[in-house]
Each structure stands twice: as structure tokens, then as C-alpha cells.
Motif scaffolding. Structure first.
Motif, PDB file in Angstrom:
ATOM      1  N   SER A 116      12.026  11.838   0.402  1.00 22.27           N
ATOM      2  CA  SER A 116      12.864  11.397   1.531  1.00 22.27           C
ATOM      3  C   SER A 116      13.579  12.580   2.160  1.00 22.27           C
ATOM      4  O   SER A 116      13.739  12.632   3.379  1.00 22.27           O
ATOM      5  CB  SER A 116      13.930  10.413   1.060  1.00 22.27           C
ATOM      6  N   ASP A 214       2.260  12.183   4.734  1.00 23.11           N
ATOM      7  CA  ASP A 214       3.048  11.733   3.591  1.00 23.11           C
ATOM      8  C   ASP A 214       2.088  11.143   2.558  1.00 23.11           C
ATOM      9  O   ASP A 214       1.510  10.072   2.765  1.00 23.11           O
ATOM     10  CB  ASP A 214       4.057  10.679   4.085  1.00 23.11           C
ATOM     11  N   THR A 244       5.690  13.182  -3.920  1.00 22.49           N
ATOM     12  CA  THR A 244       6.879  12.722  -4.646  1.00 22.49           C
ATOM     13  C   THR A 244       6.606  12.538  -6.138  1.00 22.49           C
ATOM     14  O   THR A 244       5.467  12.278  -6.544  1.00 22.49           O
ATOM     15  CB  THR A 244       7.386  11.390  -4.056  1.00 22.49           C
ATOM     16  N   SER A 246       8.331  10.107  -7.483  1.00 20.52           N
ATOM     17  CA  SER A 246       8.900   8.751  -7.620  1.00 20.52           C
ATOM     18  C   SER A 246       7.881   7.683  -7.951  1.00 20.52           C
ATOM     19  O   SER A 246       8.251   6.595  -8.363  1.00 20.52           O
ATOM     20  CB  SER A 246       9.588   8.339  -6.312  1.00 20.52           C
TER      21      SER A 246
HETATM   22  N1  PLP Z   1       7.211   8.109   1.541  1.00 18.26           N
HETATM   23  C1  PLP Z   1       6.740   6.881   1.366  1.00 18.26           C
HETATM   24  C2  PLP Z   1       5.487   6.482   2.048  1.00 18.26           C
HETATM   25  C3  PLP Z   1       7.412   5.958   0.560  1.00 18.26           C
HETATM   26  O1  PLP Z   1       6.932   4.723   0.418  1.00 18.26           O
HETATM   27  C4  PLP Z   1       8.596   6.368  -0.075  1.00 18.26           C
HETATM   28  C5  PLP Z   1       9.350   5.452  -0.933  1.00 18.26           C
HETATM   29  O2  PLP Z   1       9.035   4.326  -1.165  1.00 18.26           O
HETATM   30  C6  PLP Z   1       9.044   7.671   0.145  1.00 18.26           C
HETATM   31  C7  PLP Z   1       8.328   8.519   0.939  1.00 18.26           C
HETATM   32  C8  PLP Z   1      10.316   8.155  -0.456  1.00 18.26           C
HETATM   33  O3  PLP Z   1      10.116   8.505  -1.761  1.00 18.26           O
HETATM   34  P1  PLP Z   1      11.132   9.419  -2.560  1.00 18.26           P
HETATM   35  O4  PLP Z   1      11.572   8.584  -3.694  1.00 18.26           O
HETATM   36  O5  PLP Z   1      10.324  10.599  -2.981  1.00 18.26           O
HETATM   37  O6  PLP Z   1      12.258   9.808  -1.666  1.00 18.26           O
END
Ligand code: PLP
Length: 384
Positions: A116, A214, A244, A246
Motif C-alpha cells: 500500500s 501490482d 507484498t 501480506s
Molecule cells: N494490492 C492489491 C491488489 C491488494 O489487494 C492489496 C490488499 O488487499 C494491496 C495491494 C495492499 O497490500 P499490502 O498489505 O501489501 O499493503
């Protein structure tokens, strides 16, 4: 069964609690006067786990319920003693490891407080009034919000057939776009924009327009039409890729993401980043996660198998979920999903929000097998 309050606190138990996403909640400071305020963090951790037994099934944020790798949990435990230090060397070490992983120079990596942060920095660095961000509709909207807030503005271009990005229309949407945002695979549809189309598009974008691809869901993509664009960085100085920790790495609560791009683009992003923007726990966990490829494989496999189980359950109801290359999927219910989302929530199952561009489609994260059985039970009641 052992009493969860008195059960000895083993490393495995801690890992389990982390996996359940409870550790953070339980360790958060409580206001003085709340009944638990005097309890040790450990006790609160265990109580939170017990309280969660009848809890909500959260399938709304595309998190990974399997949590971080055991190696990441152990690395974090070892990093407790480093909490007093700024994370400089650890940032360098992780950026170095990522550069090696992707076969690029160290100067081509920028770490972010989640991907993000990378998206926010890209909007700040590359878009400006008269030079908007162009993105698909629907897509992950964070970057559009940043572009609006910064005064650069944002334009949305509906997805094309097969829920792929309409790249030619995105290219033509503004006379002088600052940044074209391509989410691949796309959130919320879970679909892929074919690699050949993406490659041809990159060849057509003017050099002064930046492209951010992304790849948050990269590890889950299995379609033959999907490819990461990281190998194309050498040919396209205006390309930035966001990744990421995440998703498949199960570290959403820790906040660690990164950009891979040419060194000049990285410098433009870095100038706008906070100093020391990734915390030492996240760095320790990310570094250890890179070494645990088996955990990634397991996460991919479980996602694939559980997704197939849910798809079979939905097909039995005559529904046809959109084929997904991610850890979530969309299903068209033929009517506005707003009330259905609310009805699921009443049954303690949280699914994704309603997307205005696809009001009849519900987005659902692929959780554990047990969570998805709860989902199917609630869903059958709600659609009946
Ligand atoms: N990009 C996409 C396509 C996402 O779906 C998300 C989160 O759901 C993110 C970025 C953000 O992820 P991060 O946790 O790395 O900030």
C-alpha cells in the motif's frame, strides 16, 4: 481437552495464535479500567484465542488464514531483543535478498510499509494535476484514492471481456496520463490480464508515462496466460512492479511490501518515503519467509484445493464462480449483493464489500477448509 487458559504456552501454540490472527489483538494495549487491563499479555493472548472459538469467519480482506511461516515466527521471536534499534541493516539485508531473488541490482528495490505504501508513493511521485492515474473498474482502489487526495485525479476504465484490463482504452483514456495502474491478477475479480497483451501494451506506453503493475497475488496465479512483468523491467524504464508479504506469506498484519523498478524510478519513490518505513519484526519475518519455499507451496496448494471445494459447493447451487487466479473469487448472484452481504454478516460470516461496477457479484476470500464450510452453510441459507 486442555483448558485454554492453563494450557502451557508452547511455541507451537504461539504459532497457532499468530495464525489465527489473534496475537496482535491480544497484545494491543487496553484502556485502564477495562477488566483485562491488569492481565499479562500472554494470558490475554490465550483468552483472546478462547473467545475466538465462537467468532466471526472473516473472508472480507483476502488475508491468508494460514499465517506466516514457522520460520518467520521464530525469526520474530529472536528479533524481540532488537526492538530498540532502528532497522537499517535489516532493511538492507531484505532489499539485498529481494534483489538476488529477482535478479536485479540492490538499487532497484524499495521496501514499503506494505505494498500500500508503494502505491501511495507512486501516486505521489508520478501523478499530478493534469497527469492522472488511470486504472480499471473494478480494481483495487487505494491508488485512485491517493491520486484524488493529491489533486492529480483518477480515471476508471471498465474491464474488458474475461475481466481482463482493457489496456488500449486505458492508454487512450487521458491525453497525458501520469500513471497507468494494472492490477494483475486483478482484485476484486481474481482474473488475469494475458501476458502477451501486457507485453504489447508496455511497448506502446509513452516513455514519460509510468506503469505500475501490482502483483500482490502473484504466487496464487496458475493460469498459462499469467506472467510476472519483472523480467521486462530491463526493456521498460517506466515500469514499476509492486509485491507484498501480506498474501501468500501470511504477513498482512506486519506490513511489508516492496517495489522493483529501474534505479531512477526507485529514487523518485524513495524521496517520498518515510525513513525506516518497515519495522524490525516485519523485516525479520520477511527475510525468514523467503527461505521457506515449502510454506509458500503449501499455501498455494491449500488455496487451490479449498477453492475447488467451494466452487463445487457453489456449482451444486447452480452458480458459476468466476475462475480465479488468487486467494479470493467472485460469484454472480443475479441480484444486488448488498442485502446478501448483510445477511451473511448476521450469520457471522464477513465477505467482501459490494463493488459498484459489479453490484451482483459477491467477493469471497478463500479461508481454511473449516471456514469455507461455514461460508457454504451460511450462504445456502442466505440464497435460499
Ligand atoms: N494490492 C492489491 C491488489 C491488494 O489487494 C492489496 C490488499 O488487499 C494491496 C495491494 C495492499 O497490500 P499490502 O498489505 O501489501 O499493503
Amino acid at each position: 481437552m486442555a483448558d485454554p487458559i492453563t494450557q502451557p504456552f508452547s511455541r507451537r501454540r504461539f504459532a497457532h495464535l499468530f495464525g489465527a490472527g489473534l496475537a496482535g489483538a491480544a497484545l494491543a494495549p487496553l484502556a485502564p479500567g477495562t477488566p483485562e487491563a491488569g492481565a499479562s499479555p500472554l494470558l490475554r493472548l490465550v483468552r483472546a484465542a478462547a473467545a475466538d472459538a465462537g467468532g466471526v469467519v472473516r473472508l472480507s480482506s483476502n488475508e491468508n488464514p494460514h499465517g506466516p511461516s514457522p520460520a518467520a515466527l521464530e525469526a520474530m521471536r529472536q528479533a524481540f531483543g532488537l526492538a530498540w534499534r532502528y532497522p537499517d541493516e535489516h532493511m538492507d539485508a531484505l532489499a539485498g535478498a529481494l534483489a538476488k531473488l529477482h535478479g536485479v541490482d540492490r538499487g532497484q528495490i524499495l521496501l514499503g510499509n506494505g505494498s500500500s505504501e508503494i502505491l501511495r508513493l507512486a501516486a505521489l511521485a508520478f501523478a499530478a494535476p493534469g497527469r492522472p492515474v488511470v486504472a480499471a473498474d473494478p480494481t483495487f482502489e487505494a491508488i485512485l484514492h491517493h491520486a484524488e487526495a493529491d489533486g492529480a485525479g483518477a480515471l476508471k476504465v471498465p474491464l474488458a471481456s474475461g475481466y481482463r484490463h482493457d489496456l488500449p482504452k486505458m492508454l487512450a483514456a487521458a491525453p497525458d496520463p501520469g500513471l497507468l495502474y494494472v492490477c494483475n491478477p486483478n482484485n476484486p475479480t481474481g482474473t488475469v490480464t494475458p501476458k502477451d497483451e501486457l507485453q504489447a501494451f508496455l511497448g506502446q506506453v509513452p516513455a514519460k508515462t509510468m506503469v505500475l503493475v501490482d502483483e500482490a497475488y502473484h504466487h496464487y496465479a496458475e493460469s498459462a496466460d499469467y506472467a510476472s512483468v519483472i523480467p521486462l523491467l530491463g526493456a521498460h524504464p517506466n515500469l514499476v512492479v509492486a509485491r507484498t508479504f501480506s498474501k501468500v506469506y501470511g504477513m498482512a498484519g506486519l506490513r511489508c511490501g516492496y517495489a522493483v523498478a529501474n534505479a531512477e524510478a526507485i529514487e523518485r519513490l524513495q524521496k517520498r518515503a518515510s525513513f525506516d518505513n518497515v519495522n524490525i519484526m516485519a523485516l525479520a519475518a520477511a527475510q525468514a519467509s523467503l527461505g521457506d519455499t515449502a510454506h509458500v507451496e503449501r499455501g498455494r496448494r491449500e488455496n487451490r484445493e479449498v477453492k475447488a471445494m467451494v466452487y463445487a459447493g457453489l456449482e451444486k447451487l447452480g452458480l458459476h464462480p468466476i475462475p480465479s487466479d488468487t486467494n479470493f473469487f467472485m460469484v454472480d448472484l443475479g441480484r444486488d449483493v448488498g442485502p446478501l452481504i448483510a445477511a451473511m454478516k448476521e450469520r457471522r460470516v464477513e465477505v467482501g464489500r459490494r463493488f459498484a461496477a459489479m453490484p451482483n457479484c459477491m467477493r469471497v476470500t478463500v479461508g481454511t477448509r473449516a471456514q469455507m464450510q461455514s461460508f457454504l452453510g451460511a450462504f445456502r441459507e442466505v440464497v435460499a
